[in-house]
Design an enzyme around this catalytic site. Structure first.
Site, PDB file in Angstrom:
ATOM      1  N   ARG A   1      60.931  18.171 -39.064  1.00 55.75           N
ATOM      2  CA  ARG A   1      61.268  16.887 -39.630  1.00 55.75           C
ATOM      3  C   ARG A   1      60.155  16.307 -40.310  1.00 55.75           C
ATOM      4  NH1 ARG A   1      65.518  18.721 -39.894  1.00 55.75           N
ATOM      5  NH2 ARG A   1      67.664  17.980 -38.826  1.00 55.75           N
TER       6      ARG A   1
ATOM      7  N   ASP B   1      59.157  22.004 -46.225  1.00 57.98           N
ATOM      8  CA  ASP B   1      60.517  21.704 -46.557  1.00 57.98           C
ATOM      9  C   ASP B   1      61.129  20.450 -46.118  1.00 57.98           C
ATOM     10  OD1 ASP B   1      63.084  23.337 -47.381  1.00 57.98           O
ATOM     11  OD2 ASP B   1      63.598  22.903 -45.322  1.00 57.98           O
TER      12      ASP B   1
ATOM     13  N   GLU C   1      62.866  11.318 -48.372  1.00 57.63           N
ATOM     14  CA  GLU C   1      63.457  12.595 -48.972  1.00 57.63           C
ATOM     15  C   GLU C   1      64.559  11.806 -50.053  1.00 57.63           C
ATOM     16  OE1 GLU C   1      65.090  15.347 -46.463  1.00 57.63           O
ATOM     17  OE2 GLU C   1      63.104  16.040 -45.703  1.00 57.63           O
TER      18      GLU C   1
ATOM     19  N   HIS D   1      64.249  20.797 -48.482  1.00 53.28           N
ATOM     20  CA  HIS D   1      65.070  20.611 -47.392  1.00 53.28           C
ATOM     21  C   HIS D   1      66.269  21.551 -47.245  1.00 53.28           C
ATOM     22  CE1 HIS D   1      66.036  17.947 -43.762  1.00 53.28           C
ATOM     23  NE2 HIS D   1      66.138  19.033 -43.309  1.00 53.28           N
ATOM     24  N   VAL D   2      65.820  22.790 -47.647  1.00 56.58           N
ATOM     25  CA  VAL D   2      66.687  23.924 -47.620  1.00 56.58           C
ATOM     26  C   VAL D   2      66.656  25.140 -46.791  1.00 56.58           C
ATOM     27  CG1 VAL D   2      67.307  23.478 -50.090  1.00 56.58           C
ATOM     28  CG2 VAL D   2      65.735  25.042 -49.626  1.00 56.58           C
TER      29      VAL D   2
END
Length: 322
Positions: free
Chosen positions: A235, A259, A264, A283-284
């Protein structure tokens, strides 16, 4: 006597058939899928359970609520607000529904860093032939040590995959100890500072909790082994990005792959975007086939258990957010 479960908006088209499927699979379960704010409030007034995010203003309407199923393994900041933590409702999450996807993504990031691919990707965009013959520009995996911060489902699978490449893997975890396949050792969370100086790869898979917010900051980055790489697939708030950027600029770290981010989307003017030693994915890591079916399977299993009065799976300690 029937039990009422509310599927809270916003509604994903991929879950449109969940209402009918749940009612078909779980006798005595009534599933509501309200759309408007007014309908949500009315539905929550009679709800025994809910799926989704429940802010404090909506929680106030849920006088009968006993179970809340979070839609993710690590819900976004603010999900575990003080009113929810204080409420007697049990919360469950979606952990271990996309472990394989995140672990594979992590391994891809590690291999890319180890072979200097972030720089070559940038050179390709310029059609520039620029080989780097410096042996120090690559990380020999068979001689490397990886420190996995968080040895839950994802962290354990990451460690297993890394070990297959000959990497020595150690871990720290607040809850898990003892032997874990692929790990040389797993120590309590307070061993982090002691292990950082020996790690060539520092890989964070921990959830965002009060204890992990800002976990990797300037102080801990100063403890890291010179030339180490940082990878974060857990996170965003666990890594202070400005501190990371400063450590990279000072030449203390060899590179990073991220990531997830404190903010974000990552702001377009953030210096990490332009660093040749940084690899960014938006974030994938959890993307892959079967994710929705795995999430439905957790919701269905817990719905069955809830109606039958049995213990739920994936229970969360609300005070720790996981």
């Amino acid at each position: 006597m029937s039990t009422t479960l509310v599927l809270l908006p916003p509604h994903d088209p991929a879950t449109e058939d969940w209402q009918a499927r749940l009612e078909r699979e779980v006798p005595d379960l009534v599933v509501l899928r309200p759309g408007s704010r007014e309908d949500v409030e009315h539905a929550l007034a009679e709800a025994d359970a809910a799926y989704g995010t429940l802010p404090a203003d909506l929680l106030a309407h849920a006088g009968r609520l006993r179970w809340l199923q979070a839609p993710q393994a690590g819900p976004p900041p603010g999900f575990y607000h003080p009113a929810l933590v204080a409420h007697p409702v049990q919360v469950t999450n979606m952990r271990d529904t996309y472990t394989g996807h995140v672990a594979a993504h992590t391994l891809a990031l590690v291999l890319a860093l180890a072979r200097g691919l972030p720089r070559y990707v940038r050179e390709q965009a310029r059609a520039r032939w620029a080989p780097d013959w410096d042996p120090g520009a690559v990380l020999p995996l068979g001689e490397a040590t990886a420190l996995v911060v968080g040895v839950g489902a994802v962290g354990a699978e990451v460690g297993r995959l890394l070990a297959a490449f000959g990497i020595r893997v150690v871990g720290v975890d607040a809850r898990r100890g003892g032997p874990v396949p692929g790990f040389a050792e797993v120590l309590p969370a307070d061993a982090l500072d002691r292990l950082l100086p020996g790690a060539d790869l520092v890989i964070l898979t921990v959830p965002h909790t009060p204890a992990t917010e800002g976990l990797l900051d300037a102080r801990r980055l100063a403890l890291a082994k010179p030339g180490a790489y940082v990878v974060n697939v857990g996170r965003g708030p666990t890594v202070r990005l400005d501190d990371l950027a400063a450590a990279l600029s000072a030449g203390r770290l060899a590179g990073a792959a991220l990531d997830v981010f404190e903010t974000e989307p990552l702001p377009a003017d953030h210096p990490l975007w332009r660093r040749p030693d940084v690899l960014i994915t938006p974030h994938v890591a959890g993307v892959g086939p079967h994710a929705d079916e795995r999430r439905f399977a957790v919701l269905l299993e817990n719905a069955r258990r809830f109606v039958a009065g049995r213990e739920l799976i994936n229970l969360v300690d609300k005070s720790e957010w996981y």
